[in-house]
Design an enzyme around this catalytic site. Sequence first.
Site, PDB file in Angstrom:
ATOM      1  N   LYS A 190       6.903   4.170  -5.028  1.00 41.47           N
ATOM      2  CA  LYS A 190       5.956   4.281  -6.149  1.00 41.47           C
ATOM      3  C   LYS A 190       4.623   4.820  -5.628  1.00 41.47           C
ATOM      4  O   LYS A 190       3.965   4.203  -4.801  1.00 41.47           O
ATOM      5  CB  LYS A 190       5.706   2.918  -6.818  1.00 41.47           C
ATOM      6  CG  LYS A 190       4.819   3.076  -8.073  1.00 41.47           C
ATOM      7  CD  LYS A 190       4.231   1.793  -8.563  1.00 41.47           C
ATOM      8  CE  LYS A 190       2.899   1.442  -7.960  1.00 41.47           C
ATOM      9  NZ  LYS A 190       1.797   2.396  -8.259  1.00 41.47           N
ATOM     10  N   GLY A 242      -2.544  -0.116   0.550  1.00 37.91           N
ATOM     11  CA  GLY A 242      -3.571  -0.194  -0.480  1.00 37.91           C
ATOM     12  C   GLY A 242      -4.640  -1.187  -0.078  1.00 37.91           C
ATOM     13  O   GLY A 242      -4.837  -1.456   1.117  1.00 37.91           O
ATOM     14  N   SER A 243      -5.315  -1.741  -1.072  1.00 43.57           N
ATOM     15  CA  SER A 243      -6.445  -2.640  -0.792  1.00 43.57           C
ATOM     16  C   SER A 243      -5.955  -4.026  -0.377  1.00 43.57           C
ATOM     17  O   SER A 243      -4.823  -4.417  -0.668  1.00 43.57           O
ATOM     18  CB  SER A 243      -7.310  -2.754  -2.049  1.00 43.57           C
ATOM     19  OG  SER A 243      -6.545  -3.311  -3.092  1.00 43.57           O
ATOM     20  N   GLY A 247      -2.795  -6.119  -1.793  1.00 40.15           N
ATOM     21  CA  GLY A 247      -1.824  -6.493  -0.755  1.00 40.15           C
ATOM     22  C   GLY A 247      -1.497  -7.976  -0.805  1.00 40.15           C
ATOM     23  O   GLY A 247      -0.341  -8.385  -0.654  1.00 40.15           O
ATOM     24  N   GLU A 265      -0.257  -2.485   4.792  1.00 40.73           N
ATOM     25  CA  GLU A 265      -1.212  -1.573   5.445  1.00 40.73           C
ATOM     26  C   GLU A 265      -2.440  -1.514   4.554  1.00 40.73           C
ATOM     27  O   GLU A 265      -2.409  -0.887   3.494  1.00 40.73           O
ATOM     28  CB  GLU A 265      -0.590  -0.177   5.595  1.00 40.73           C
ATOM     29  CG  GLU A 265       0.627  -0.119   6.487  1.00 40.73           C
ATOM     30  CD  GLU A 265       0.301  -0.327   7.957  1.00 40.73           C
ATOM     31  OE1 GLU A 265      -0.893  -0.374   8.315  1.00 40.73           O
ATOM     32  OE2 GLU A 265       1.244  -0.462   8.751  1.00 40.73           O
ATOM     33  N   CYS A 299      -8.584   5.184   5.193  1.00 37.64           N
ATOM     34  CA  CYS A 299      -8.607   3.748   5.500  1.00 37.64           C
ATOM     35  C   CYS A 299      -9.256   3.468   6.845  1.00 37.64           C
ATOM     36  O   CYS A 299      -9.938   2.471   7.025  1.00 37.64           O
ATOM     37  CB  CYS A 299      -7.186   3.201   5.481  1.00 37.64           C
ATOM     38  SG  CYS A 299      -6.080   4.141   6.540  1.00 37.64           S
ATOM     39  N   GLU A 397     -15.615  -2.439   2.296  1.00 39.53           N
ATOM     40  CA  GLU A 397     -15.093  -1.075   2.393  1.00 39.53           C
ATOM     41  C   GLU A 397     -15.564  -0.303   1.160  1.00 39.53           C
ATOM     42  O   GLU A 397     -15.298  -0.732   0.035  1.00 39.53           O
ATOM     43  CB  GLU A 397     -13.562  -1.104   2.430  1.00 39.53           C
ATOM     44  CG  GLU A 397     -12.956   0.264   2.570  1.00 39.53           C
ATOM     45  CD  GLU A 397     -11.428   0.222   2.527  1.00 39.53           C
ATOM     46  OE1 GLU A 397     -10.877  -0.535   1.706  1.00 39.53           O
ATOM     47  OE2 GLU A 397     -10.803   0.946   3.311  1.00 39.53           O
TER      48      GLU A 397
END
Length: 500
Positions: A190, A242-243, A247, A265, A299, A397
């Site tokens: 996805k 993703g974030s 996650g 990740e 990232c 971030e």
Amino acid sequence: MTTNGHTDGVSSGKAIETRLFINNEYVSCKSGQTITVKNPVDDSVVTSEVQVAGPADVDAAVAAARAAFKSGPWKSFTGLQRAVCMNKLADLMEANMDDLCRLESIAMGQPIVVAKIFIGLSISQWRYYAGFADKIGGDMFPEDGDGTYKLVRYEPLGVCAGISAWNGTHVFICWKCAPAVATGNTIIFKSSEKSPLGALAMGKLVVEAGFPPGVINFISGGGETGHLLASHMDINKISFTGSVQSGKKVQQAATNSNLKRVTLELGGKSPSLIFNDADMDMALTQASQGFLTNTGQICAAASRTFVQEGIAPKFVEALKEKFEQFVHAMGDPLAPNTFLGPLADRIQFDRVMNFLEQGKKDAQLLTGGGRHGNKGNFIEPTIFLDPPKESKIYTDEIFGPVLVVKTFKTEEEVVELANDTSYGLAAYLYTSDITRALRVSANLEAGSVFINGPFMPTINTPFGGLKQSGNGGRESGKHGLMSYLEPKSILINMTASSKN
Ligand code: NAD
């Protein structure tokens, strides 16, 4: 503009695929929902027809992937046959490079020059994992002492799922799908709702490459579709990029459903340590061009720069000049000489603008600090000096072209500063003292340390993070492969008596 799930391609005259790719066929979704993708250059609609996978669509994709794993031709493919398909797919990506790059650009504003680097890396990674497909062996331990002859087989997990962020779609596809299929699994990928077009375009290449139906499936949708995958009872593994926030939800959904294997990740706030003895030109290039690559939406971007006091005044002045020069390299991501594009979408733009407003209250603004131009999602390359340790621009971030710079006196102090974060994805250091470089890199809490160079993932080294930047294994390299295999021990009692 739209016919049967195809939308006319912006400025290319080529059709854009917007349907789900399940069981080697493009299908319209059963959910009846669609996503609108807007070009972040000017907010014009690229397509409003991207199909969203709802519960029935996800079930259909999982059923196709399960059938392919259990009883389809894929089950009897040799490693060599899997490698042939993977290498063919890499060749096809190469042949379709321009189209794949363009789809990233029009959906999330990635400059073509950057898209070419990312997709080039993906192609190499597909080939790298193809090389492993017929070399997955096992272990043997003799019956020494305990009379038991031992074998360890490494078997595929079954049906896997990948969920990704939008800032490097093809890198995430290859990091998840390539090791999955090299080891004989099947997968549903996805993409992000911000950049779904490049993944959907891969479907026809998958068919052409010779993968049997159900082996690689591409679906679109947002967080709800992701949750359907994370909580599905018939998926064996999920790999998420993703974030941290999402996650954690994926991890919870996996735990609360069938305890599927999870690789996370996640984000970063990576430090860059620039010592007095650093090669000034190189450090400046990396703190500016290196950090601003993909408009700061990487990232592992070195978003916290620490400069040693002896060179700080000169370095900061030169860095300011570099950032101001990069404004001239900002523009239409489809143009060959554009280095800085817009941010991915209006949500990301608003998020970064909020950081800028807050940052102006908390720290000294050295350059930038606002919107660039009056249309689209462009933001000026920005530097804040010496933000307080508790300020949001220093701790969070930002995921945009916003750098914070602090000075330091000693090595001990800067290592402390660098590690004082909940993240641990990457770290960078610039020094001409190799002993110091090795000592400091050992003390930095990061999954990757780059010495005197830029962020550049390589195909054969693992990529991933410590602390809240990741969990559950690494991607890339042979470590990435191992997280798609389940070891099985086979123990043979050599002392059992034979009937004959
Ligand atoms: P995000 O977490 O908002 O979304 C990522 C993906 O998760 C999307 O596909 C989204 O649809 C899906 N999602 C959202 N909520 C979900 C849920 N509850 N369950 C399942 N799926 C869900 O992140 P983003 O804004 O797309 O990406 C930016 C983030 O990704 C940054 O933090 C960045 O550092 C990180 N990132 C990490 C890596 C890495 O390799 N470590 C690489 C790229 C990006």
